[in-house]
Design an enzyme around this catalytic site. Structure first.
Site, short mmCIF file in Angstrom:
data_model
loop_
_atom_site.label_atom_id
_atom_site.label_comp_id
_atom_site.label_asym_id
_atom_site.label_seq_id
_atom_site.Cartn_x
_atom_site.Cartn_y
_atom_site.Cartn_z
N SER A 193 0.86 -1.19 0.00
CA SER A 193 0.00 0.00 0.00
C SER A 193 0.89 1.23 0.00
O SER A 193 2.05 1.17 0.45
CB SER A 193 -0.86 0.00 1.27
OG SER A 193 -1.46 1.26 1.49
N TYR A 240 -1.69 -0.58 10.45
CA TYR A 240 -1.95 -0.91 9.04
C TYR A 240 -0.72 -0.58 8.19
O TYR A 240 -0.23 -1.42 7.42
CB TYR A 240 -3.19 -0.18 8.52
CG TYR A 240 -3.40 -0.44 7.05
CD1 TYR A 240 -3.80 -1.69 6.61
CD2 TYR A 240 -3.15 0.56 6.10
CE1 TYR A 240 -3.95 -1.94 5.25
CE2 TYR A 240 -3.31 0.31 4.75
CZ TYR A 240 -3.70 -0.95 4.33
OH TYR A 240 -3.84 -1.21 2.99
#
Ligand code: 8X3
Length: 250
Positions: free
Chosen positions: A137, A150
């Site tokens: 990501s 995350y």
């Protein structure tokens, strides 16, 4: 010879689009996830059991992952590409307000599940001089408020991808880290605990990336000549870019 791709987390979003793209290009696909009905519907949509094979299990469960891989029928036992897509974000709260169960869910899925799946398929991938694509990501590259664990899990995915390349030197196995930014998918409903209003607000007027955009990039990586390795791709929608650093003033 027909190639086979194993795509984790194929019951929605990126995984579903990746499976459809590879099948459209003539690959066989093994689609994994926790929701049997969705897997069955996807297999049907992809052309049935000759083309697609479902594996229903929880990627956080090592024994279930092993059993699923061992159950693969002969026509799907060779794996040419592993697309480690399964992953999630839970919440955007600051670290000091986060729920530890949310952190564990992200670590168990995005790190442990991905590492176990990779380890358990490496022999098959080496045998086929295959490809590993890991879904990281932009959160691996750029910290933002509420990204905490995350972003940390995705930084693991990114660095693990590079480390795999080193270890797999000479095997012919290619490894790529894909690092998407703002993308419209069920991912955001999971992150917001099912808050559709927050989902709509996030994407309003932003023209975000779509799962098909990510599938396109991954298929491009897979279709390149066998001597070409794309190490990483960071992808954002045109609408997304950087802001100034925050400065807290007393
Ligand atoms: C999710 C993309 O922009 O929310 O991986 O970090 S973003």
């Amino acid at each position: 010879m027909t190639k086979t791709a194993l795509i984790t987390g194929a019951t929605a979003g990126f995984g579903d689009a990746i499976a459809r793209r590879f099948a459209h290009e003539g690959w066989k696909v093994i689609v994994t996830g926790r929701r049997q009905e969705r897997l069955d519907a996807l297999v049907e949509a992809l052309g049935g059991p000759e083309v697609a094979h479902p594996l229903c299990f929880d990627i956080r469960d090592e024994a279930a992952t092993r059993a699923a891989l061992e159950s693969l029928p002969e026509g799907f036992a060779q794996i040419d590409a592993l697309i480690n897509n399964a992953g999630l974000a839970r919440g955007t709260a600051p670290a000091q307000d986060c729920d530890l169960d949310d952190w564990r869910a992200m670590i168990d899925t995005n790190i442990t599940g991905l590492a176990v799946m990779t380890r358990l398929t490496l022999d098959r991938l080496i045998a086929r001089r295959g490809l590993i694509v890991n879904l990281a990501s932009i959160a691996a590259n750029w910290p933002y408020p509420g990204g905490n664990v995350y972003g940390g899990t995705k930084a693991f995915v990114q660095q693990f991808s590079l480390g795999l390349r080193s270890d797999l030197s000479g095997t012919g196995v290619r490894v790529t880290s894909i690092e998407p930014g703002l993308s419209e998918s069920e991912f955001t409903l999971v992150r917001t605990g099912g808050d559709k209003a927050a989902y709509d607000k996030l994407y309003a007027g932003a023209d975000p990336l779509q799962p098909e955009d990510i599938a396109e990039s991954i298929y491009w990586v897979a279709a390149l000549p066998a001597h070409v390795n794309i190490n990483s791709i960071e992808i954002m929608p045109v609408s997304q870019s950087w802001a100034p650093f925050q400065i807290h003033r007393e």
